[in-house]
Motif scaffolding. Structure first.
Motif, mmCIF file in Angstrom:
data_model
loop_
_atom_site.group_PDB
_atom_site.id
_atom_site.type_symbol
_atom_site.label_atom_id
_atom_site.label_comp_id
_atom_site.label_asym_id
_atom_site.label_seq_id
_atom_site.Cartn_x
_atom_site.Cartn_y
_atom_site.Cartn_z
ATOM 1 N N LEU A 87 44.223 41.195 35.788
ATOM 2 C CA LEU A 87 44.413 40.446 34.546
ATOM 3 C C LEU A 87 45.625 40.963 33.782
ATOM 4 O O LEU A 87 46.271 41.931 34.163
ATOM 5 C CB LEU A 87 43.159 40.485 33.676
ATOM 6 C CG LEU A 87 42.499 41.826 33.335
ATOM 7 C CD1 LEU A 87 43.302 42.581 32.281
ATOM 8 C CD2 LEU A 87 41.101 41.583 32.794
ATOM 9 N N GLY A 88 45.939 40.276 32.670
ATOM 10 C CA GLY A 88 47.083 40.662 31.847
ATOM 11 C C GLY A 88 48.395 40.429 32.576
ATOM 12 O O GLY A 88 48.508 39.561 33.454
ATOM 13 N N ASP A 89 49.411 41.218 32.239
ATOM 14 C CA ASP A 89 50.742 41.048 32.815
ATOM 15 C C ASP A 89 50.786 41.311 34.309
ATOM 16 O O ASP A 89 51.727 40.879 34.990
ATOM 17 C CB ASP A 89 51.737 41.976 32.118
ATOM 18 C CG ASP A 89 52.137 41.476 30.749
ATOM 19 O OD1 ASP A 89 51.707 40.368 30.370
ATOM 20 O OD2 ASP A 89 52.878 42.191 30.044
ATOM 21 N N ALA A 90 49.814 42.024 34.847
ATOM 22 C CA ALA A 90 49.781 42.246 36.291
ATOM 23 C C ALA A 90 49.570 40.939 37.041
ATOM 24 O O ALA A 90 49.993 40.796 38.192
ATOM 25 C CB ALA A 90 48.681 43.237 36.655
ATOM 26 N N ALA A 91 48.947 39.965 36.379
ATOM 27 C CA ALA A 91 48.712 38.658 36.989
ATOM 28 C C ALA A 91 49.719 37.626 36.487
ATOM 29 O O ALA A 91 50.342 36.912 37.275
ATOM 30 C CB ALA A 91 47.293 38.180 36.694
ATOM 31 N N THR A 92 49.879 37.535 35.165
ATOM 32 C CA THR A 92 50.802 36.566 34.564
ATOM 33 C C THR A 92 51.573 37.248 33.455
ATOM 34 O O THR A 92 50.994 37.598 32.418
ATOM 35 C CB THR A 92 50.051 35.345 33.996
ATOM 36 O OG1 THR A 92 49.284 34.724 35.034
ATOM 37 C CG2 THR A 92 51.025 34.331 33.424
ATOM 38 N N SER A 93 52.866 37.454 33.672
ATOM 39 C CA SER A 93 53.705 38.043 32.635
ATOM 40 C C SER A 93 54.613 36.955 32.075
ATOM 41 O O SER A 93 55.093 36.090 32.807
ATOM 42 C CB SER A 93 54.518 39.213 33.185
ATOM 43 O OG SER A 93 55.217 38.856 34.354
ATOM 44 N N LEU A 94 54.851 37.021 30.765
ATOM 45 C CA LEU A 94 55.491 35.919 30.047
ATOM 46 C C LEU A 94 56.712 36.379 29.279
ATOM 47 O O LEU A 94 56.768 37.524 28.807
ATOM 48 C CB LEU A 94 54.493 35.297 29.063
ATOM 49 C CG LEU A 94 53.161 34.821 29.663
ATOM 50 C CD1 LEU A 94 52.130 34.630 28.559
ATOM 51 C CD2 LEU A 94 53.377 33.520 30.420
ATOM 52 N N ASP A 132 32.366 36.843 29.279
ATOM 53 C CA ASP A 132 31.460 35.701 29.453
ATOM 54 C C ASP A 132 30.977 35.589 30.894
ATOM 55 O O ASP A 132 29.828 35.209 31.147
ATOM 56 C CB ASP A 132 32.165 34.413 29.030
ATOM 57 C CG ASP A 132 32.429 34.356 27.532
ATOM 58 O OD1 ASP A 132 31.846 35.172 26.788
ATOM 59 O OD2 ASP A 132 33.233 33.498 27.113
ATOM 60 N N THR A 133 31.840 35.931 31.846
ATOM 61 C CA THR A 133 31.421 35.913 33.249
ATOM 62 C C THR A 133 30.368 36.991 33.505
ATOM 63 O O THR A 133 29.368 36.753 34.198
ATOM 64 C CB THR A 133 32.634 36.124 34.170
ATOM 65 O OG1 THR A 133 33.648 35.171 33.867
ATOM 66 C CG2 THR A 133 32.233 35.985 35.635
ATOM 67 N N ARG A 186 34.709 34.507 40.490
ATOM 68 C CA ARG A 186 34.503 33.699 39.282
ATOM 69 C C ARG A 186 35.251 34.269 38.081
ATOM 70 O O ARG A 186 35.812 33.534 37.273
ATOM 71 C CB ARG A 186 33.003 33.590 38.982
ATOM 72 C CG ARG A 186 32.255 32.797 40.035
ATOM 73 C CD ARG A 186 30.839 32.484 39.605
ATOM 74 N NE ARG A 186 30.122 31.747 40.640
ATOM 75 C CZ ARG A 186 28.859 31.357 40.541
ATOM 76 N NH1 ARG A 186 28.157 31.643 39.447
ATOM 77 N NH2 ARG A 186 28.293 30.682 41.528
ATOM 78 N N ALA A 187 35.263 35.588 37.987
ATOM 79 C CA ALA A 187 35.967 36.220 36.871
ATOM 80 C C ALA A 187 37.468 35.964 36.972
ATOM 81 O O ALA A 187 38.130 35.695 35.960
ATOM 82 C CB ALA A 187 35.686 37.718 36.850
ATOM 83 N N GLN A 188 38.026 36.037 38.195
ATOM 84 C CA GLN A 188 39.467 35.809 38.360
ATOM 85 C C GLN A 188 39.847 34.398 37.942
ATOM 86 O O GLN A 188 40.885 34.178 37.289
ATOM 87 C CB GLN A 188 39.863 36.046 39.817
ATOM 88 C CG GLN A 188 41.366 36.134 40.039
ATOM 89 C CD GLN A 188 41.961 37.396 39.441
ATOM 90 O OE1 GLN A 188 41.674 38.498 39.882
ATOM 91 N NE2 GLN A 188 42.803 37.231 38.413
ATOM 92 N N LYS A 189 39.028 33.425 38.268
ATOM 93 C CA LYS A 189 39.306 32.056 37.856
ATOM 94 C C LYS A 189 39.192 31.905 36.343
ATOM 95 O O LYS A 189 39.984 31.188 35.716
ATOM 96 C CB LYS A 189 38.347 31.092 38.554
ATOM 97 C CG LYS A 189 38.611 30.961 40.054
ATOM 98 C CD LYS A 189 37.617 30.018 40.713
ATOM 99 C CE LYS A 189 37.940 29.883 42.203
ATOM 100 N NZ LYS A 189 36.981 28.992 42.909
ATOM 101 N N ALA A 190 38.225 32.595 35.754
ATOM 102 C CA ALA A 190 38.025 32.485 34.305
ATOM 103 C C ALA A 190 39.182 33.089 33.522
ATOM 104 O O ALA A 190 39.669 32.513 32.547
ATOM 105 C CB ALA A 190 36.701 33.152 33.913
#
Length: 476
Positions: A317-324, A344-345, A359-363
């Motif tokens: 999660l965070g910038d390791a997955a999507t950095s902007l 929530d997951t 499921r958590a990765q998709k969320a």
């Protein structure tokens, strides 16, 4: 809520904002959360961290992110405000020059937190470390995952003395940021090839802090002069954000071919050369209190882990997955909303479940994808941007957003919808609602403003004599 069972352990790789929020999200659902942080010592006060260079630049924590953090860690907003942060109403607390013109300062619909990144991180970290089943181990460098393509069971770490050891876990979360070695780590255990997209407009930042002019230390707006991708030239932006200690945090940014310099003598000159000189006029009446700091790791990078056959027991999660690109100010909010999705997951199934990580990765990908679309929707149109050519759909979407931006100059309903999306309180789909579509078709309800919508108090600052600057080197 799922109840912790046995000795369920979660490892969080990285102790910055995304990592600490993930720890807060999972703590109610597991026995132990261990955060592994590479830094040997983390500050106990809101001061800079050596491995967080982007903290030297202005940050906007939008309402969607601030509310998510407050949901995870009640009382954090008060901690920030008591330490000097500002709650700035939006849109009436923002003087913004958009591609279509000056925004009116309508009544408050949302807000943002004006504070340094150091203060934001400290407020979160202080709250997280008060949670009994969360521990943080500093001086721990993760060197590989332990497991195979089917299941991650822990990590191998190296301590400050160079000693290696394995730490087992039921769930591992990678929150190590832009510098994550996740693709290498996955390859080493036979993991999947992950789809990666990069949109790089070549943005460079130059930032500096100023002492706010007398009488402007509180209740002062954000000043934001935006770029216009339609102009066919590098996009240059300047933002003034009130932060703690009676200071303004100023960040200049420019895309490839129009980058700001590290030279102090050129800082205000750059601010004067953007699409409108308003910010420069205010800076001329404020006193610099820091050096100019530059930063260039700003490419938008999206890794679609949610589409890959990832091993069980592992989430990114965070910038390791999507950095902007930081110019849009969505990184912190996306991380916070991702942490809420993680929580929530975990409330629906144990983290030890074979399907939890998938499921958590998709969320967690949903809020990150929303922020991604906001960023690349503009960045791919700047000259020299490194990306695939915009599709017809991209061009049509950009034209529609431009139409909405122009309509928002004179239509409160459209302002509210755009701000819902910008602050990450609602998904971009609200911009396609019937009322918004109708408003966009009708166009402006009020004429364009001829200049910035300033209060008498704000104009009075511009009536003051500019301060005299000492001449310094102009070496670029």
């Amino acid at each position: 809520m799922t109840q912790p069972t046995g000795t369920t352990r979660v490892l969080i790789l990285g102790g910055s904002l995304a990592g600490t929020l993930a720890a807060a999200a999972l703590a109610p659902h597991v026995s132990e959360v261990l955060v592994l942080e590479r830094e040997r010592v983390l500050p106990e006060t809101p001061v800079p961290r050596p491995r967080l260079p982007q903290a030297a630049h202005a940050h906007m924590l939008w309402a969607g992110g601030a509310d998510a953090i407050e949901e995870l860690l009640p009382g954090t907003t008060d901690r920030w405000l008591k330490a000097g942060a500002h709650r700035i109403p939006i849109p009436n607390g923002m003087v913004s020059f958009a591609p279509a013109g000056w925004f009116r300062r309508w009544t408050e619909t949302h807000y943002l937190i004006g504070a340094s990144r150091d203060l934001v991180d400290w407020g979160v970290r202080a709250a997280v470390l008060q949670i009994p089943n969360i521990r943080m181990r500093t001086g721990a460098t993760v060197i590989s995952l332990v497991g195979n393509a089917s299941k991650v069971s822990g990590v191998r770490v190296q301590d400050k003395d160079g000693q290696e050891s394995v730490i087992d876990a039921d769930l591992v979360i990678d929150a190590t940021g832009r510098g994550s070695k996740i693709l290498q780590w996955l390859g080493e255990i036979g993991g999947p090839v992950v789809e990666e997209t990069v949109v790089d407009a070549g943005v460079r930042y130059a930032s500096r802090r100023y002492r706010a002019p007398e009488g402007t230390e509180t209740n002062w707006p954000v000043i934001h002069i935006q770029a216009d991708p339609r102009e066919g030239r590098p996009g240059q932006v300047v933002s003034i954000i009130p932060i703690e200690d009676g200071q303004w945090h100023i960040s200049l940014s420019g895309t490839r071919g129009g980058e700001p310099s590290a030279d102090e003598a050129l800082f205000e000159e750059f601010a004067r050369g953007v699409r409108h000189p308003l910010a420069a006029e205010f800076l001329a009446r404020a006193e610099p209190v820091s050096d100019v700091v530059v930063y260039g790791r700003t490419a938008n990078r999206q890794r679609r882990f949610e589409k890959a056959a990832m091993p069980a027991g592992f989430v990114v999660l965070g910038d390791a997955a999507t950095s902007l690109n930081p110019v849009y100010g969505h990184g912190m909010s996306a991380a916070a909303l991702g942490a809420v999705a993680l929580r929530d997951t975990a409330a629906k199934m144990p983290v030890t479940s074979a399907k939890f990580a998938t499921r958590a990765q998709k969320a967690v990908a949903r809020p990150a994808t929303a922020a991604w679309l906001l960023a690349v929707g503009q960045d791919r149109f700047y000259p020299g941007a490194v990306t695939k050519a915009p599709t017809l759909g991209d061009k049509l979407a950009a034209r529609y957003v431009q139409r909405l931006s122009r309509t928002a100059i004179g239509n409160f309903l459209v302002v509210k919808a755009l701000t819902d999306v910008m602050t990450m309180k609602k998904p971009a789909s609200v911009l396609a609602g019937p009322a918004v579509l109708f408003a966009a078709t009708r166009g402006l309800r009020r004429p364009l403003l001829e200049g910035p919508d300033l209060t008498e108090r704000e104009r009075s600052v511009l009536d003051r004599e500019p301060l005299v600057r000492a001449e310094k080197s102009r070496t670029v």
